[in-house]
Design a protein around this motif. Structure first.
Motif, short mmCIF file in Angstrom:
data_model
loop_
_atom_site.label_atom_id
_atom_site.label_comp_id
_atom_site.label_asym_id
_atom_site.label_seq_id
_atom_site.Cartn_x
_atom_site.Cartn_y
_atom_site.Cartn_z
N GLU A 1 0.81 -1.21 0.00
CA GLU A 1 0.00 0.00 0.00
C GLU A 1 0.85 1.26 0.00
O GLU A 1 0.51 2.25 -0.66
N ILE A 2 1.95 1.24 0.75
CA ILE A 2 2.82 2.42 0.76
C ILE A 2 4.21 2.11 0.19
O ILE A 2 5.09 2.96 0.20
N GLY A 3 4.38 0.87 -0.30
CA GLY A 3 5.66 0.51 -0.90
C GLY A 3 6.79 0.45 0.09
O GLY A 3 7.92 0.87 -0.19
N ALA A 4 6.53 -0.11 1.29
CA ALA A 4 7.53 -0.13 2.36
C ALA A 4 7.84 -1.54 2.80
O ALA A 4 7.00 -2.45 2.69
N ARG A 5 9.04 -1.72 3.32
CA ARG A 5 9.42 -2.96 3.99
C ARG A 5 9.57 -2.69 5.47
O ARG A 5 10.20 -1.71 5.88
N TYR A 6 9.02 -3.61 6.30
CA TYR A 6 9.17 -3.55 7.75
C TYR A 6 10.05 -4.73 8.17
O TYR A 6 9.74 -5.88 7.87
N ARG A 7 11.15 -4.43 8.86
CA ARG A 7 12.01 -5.50 9.36
C ARG A 7 12.75 -4.99 10.59
O ARG A 7 12.89 -3.78 10.78
N HIS A 8 13.26 -5.90 11.40
CA HIS A 8 13.84 -5.47 12.67
C HIS A 8 15.22 -4.84 12.52
O HIS A 8 15.47 -3.75 13.05
N GLY A 9 16.13 -5.50 11.83
CA GLY A 9 17.51 -5.05 11.82
C GLY A 9 17.90 -4.17 10.66
O GLY A 9 18.32 -3.02 10.82
N THR A 10 17.81 -4.72 9.47
CA THR A 10 18.04 -3.99 8.22
C THR A 10 16.98 -4.46 7.24
O THR A 10 16.26 -5.42 7.53
N PRO A 11 16.87 -3.85 6.06
CA PRO A 11 15.91 -4.39 5.09
C PRO A 11 16.19 -5.83 4.70
O PRO A 11 15.31 -6.51 4.18
N LEU A 12 17.42 -6.30 4.98
CA LEU A 12 17.83 -7.63 4.56
C LEU A 12 17.96 -8.63 5.71
O LEU A 12 18.17 -9.81 5.47
N SER A 13 17.86 -8.16 6.96
CA SER A 13 18.22 -9.03 8.07
C SER A 13 17.48 -8.68 9.34
O SER A 13 17.26 -7.50 9.64
N LEU A 14 17.15 -9.72 10.12
CA LEU A 14 16.61 -9.51 11.46
C LEU A 14 17.71 -9.09 12.43
O LEU A 14 17.50 -8.23 13.28
N ASP A 15 18.89 -9.70 12.31
CA ASP A 15 19.93 -9.55 13.33
C ASP A 15 20.93 -8.43 13.07
O ASP A 15 21.49 -7.88 14.02
N ASP A 16 21.22 -8.11 11.82
CA ASP A 16 22.21 -7.08 11.53
C ASP A 16 21.69 -5.70 11.91
O ASP A 16 20.48 -5.48 11.99
N TYR A 17 22.62 -4.78 12.11
CA TYR A 17 22.27 -3.42 12.53
C TYR A 17 22.46 -2.43 11.38
O TYR A 17 23.49 -2.46 10.71
N THR A 18 21.50 -1.53 11.21
CA THR A 18 21.70 -0.38 10.34
C THR A 18 22.19 0.75 11.24
O THR A 18 21.43 1.61 11.69
N ASP A 19 23.49 0.71 11.53
CA ASP A 19 24.04 1.61 12.54
C ASP A 19 25.23 2.43 12.06
O ASP A 19 25.94 3.03 12.86
N SER A 20 25.46 2.46 10.76
CA SER A 20 26.56 3.25 10.20
C SER A 20 26.29 3.47 8.72
O SER A 20 25.48 2.76 8.11
N VAL A 21 26.99 4.42 8.16
CA VAL A 21 26.86 4.66 6.72
C VAL A 21 27.31 3.43 5.95
O VAL A 21 26.69 3.05 4.95
N ALA A 22 28.36 2.77 6.42
CA ALA A 22 28.83 1.56 5.74
C ALA A 22 27.77 0.46 5.76
O ALA A 22 27.54 -0.22 4.75
N ALA A 23 27.13 0.26 6.92
CA ALA A 23 26.08 -0.76 7.02
C ALA A 23 24.89 -0.40 6.14
O ALA A 23 24.30 -1.28 5.50
N ALA A 24 24.54 0.89 6.11
CA ALA A 24 23.42 1.32 5.26
C ALA A 24 23.77 1.13 3.79
O ALA A 24 22.92 0.68 3.00
N ARG A 25 24.99 1.44 3.40
CA ARG A 25 25.40 1.26 2.01
C ARG A 25 25.29 -0.20 1.60
O ARG A 25 24.84 -0.52 0.50
N GLU A 26 25.70 -1.09 2.50
CA GLU A 26 25.59 -2.53 2.22
C GLU A 26 24.13 -2.95 2.08
O GLU A 26 23.78 -3.75 1.19
#
Length: 249
Positions: free
Chosen positions: A111-136
């Motif tokens: 409906e809004i074209g979004a993904r909901y996930r805990h850690g990153t768009p790709l992972s439950l456990d990984d962290y989106t906690d840096s520019v490098a992690a976001a780039r990955e």
């Protein structure tokens, strides 16, 4: 659509109550919880009851999954985390556990074209906690809009194509704030933690996303953290789990 975005409540019902009271006059159409309703805190039943009453869409978090692993006899580790999970498990009903088992590890919302996930768009456990992690994450996921939790820090990571190639920008919301999603950007948005902020601000954090305006707004809310600390101690949980709430760490 106006989404009320919650994450990382960690069984802190006092903080959740304060957030819901603050959010009520702001109007929202649906509630999404981005994982870790459980773990750490002294109010697991109350938090699950509130989320159920809100008819919230709940995403599986790593602490939620660890509690289920413990319930299934798959984990016997001894740590501060496991002490809290074992205590909570004794207080949850089979109905509670069945509901947590139904939570999915990520949902795509057409409906809004979004993904909901805990850690990153790709992972439950990984962290989106840096520019490098976001780039990955941006490299492996090609959607435009993602909502995550896990870091306990309200923030946005945005990527745009520029003449020099793709660049990633980060913005934090330690004291709340508003972010308009640029038309050509891909973004990973984090509402922060309701029940255990870790950015140095002990106030509970949540967000509202207005899809018609592409606006993401983070709010910080004071609550009685000292009472939660007392509840932690009364429950016999590790004292550090209450003390850290007063520091926002």
């Amino acid at each position: 659509m106006r989404l009320l975005l919650l994450s990382d409540i960690h069984a802190n019902f006092t903080a959740l109550e304060a957030v819901l009271a603050d959010a009520q006059p702001r109007k929202y159409s649906h509630v999404v919880h981005l994982g870790d309703a459980l773990g750490y805190g002294p109010h697991p039943r109350e938090v699950l009851g509130a989320l159920r009453n809100l008819d919230a869409t709940c995403i599986m978090g790593n602490h939620d999954r660890m509690l289920l692993d413990r319930a299934d006899g798959l984990s016997h580790k001894v740590s501060i985390v496991s002490q809290a999970l074992a205590w909570q498990l004794e207080r949850l009903s089979e109905r509670d556990l069945a509901w947590v088992r139904s939570w999915r590890d990520g949902i795509d919302d057409p409906e809004i074209g979004a993904r909901y996930r805990h850690g990153t768009p790709l992972s439950l456990d990984d962290y989106t906690d840096s520019v490098a992690a976001a780039r990955e994450a941006f490299a492996g996921w090609h959607g435009r809009l993602a909502f995550v939790g896990h870091t306990h820090n309200p923030s946005v990571y945005a990527t745009l194509n520029a003449p020099v190639g793709e660049w990633v920008k980060h913005q934090a919301f330690m004291n709340g704030g508003s972010y308009m999603v640029p038309p050509g950007a891909r973004v990973i948005l984090n509402p922060g933690s309701v029940g255990q902020p870790r950015d140095g601000n002990p106030q509970a954090s949540y967000a509202i996303y207005d899809s018609s305006r592409a606006n993401f707004q983070v709010f910080r809310v004071s609550y009685d953290a000292e009472q939660v600390q007392a509840d932690v101690n009364q429950a016999g949980l590790p004292e550090v789990l209450g003390a850290r709430l007063l520091l926002g760490k």
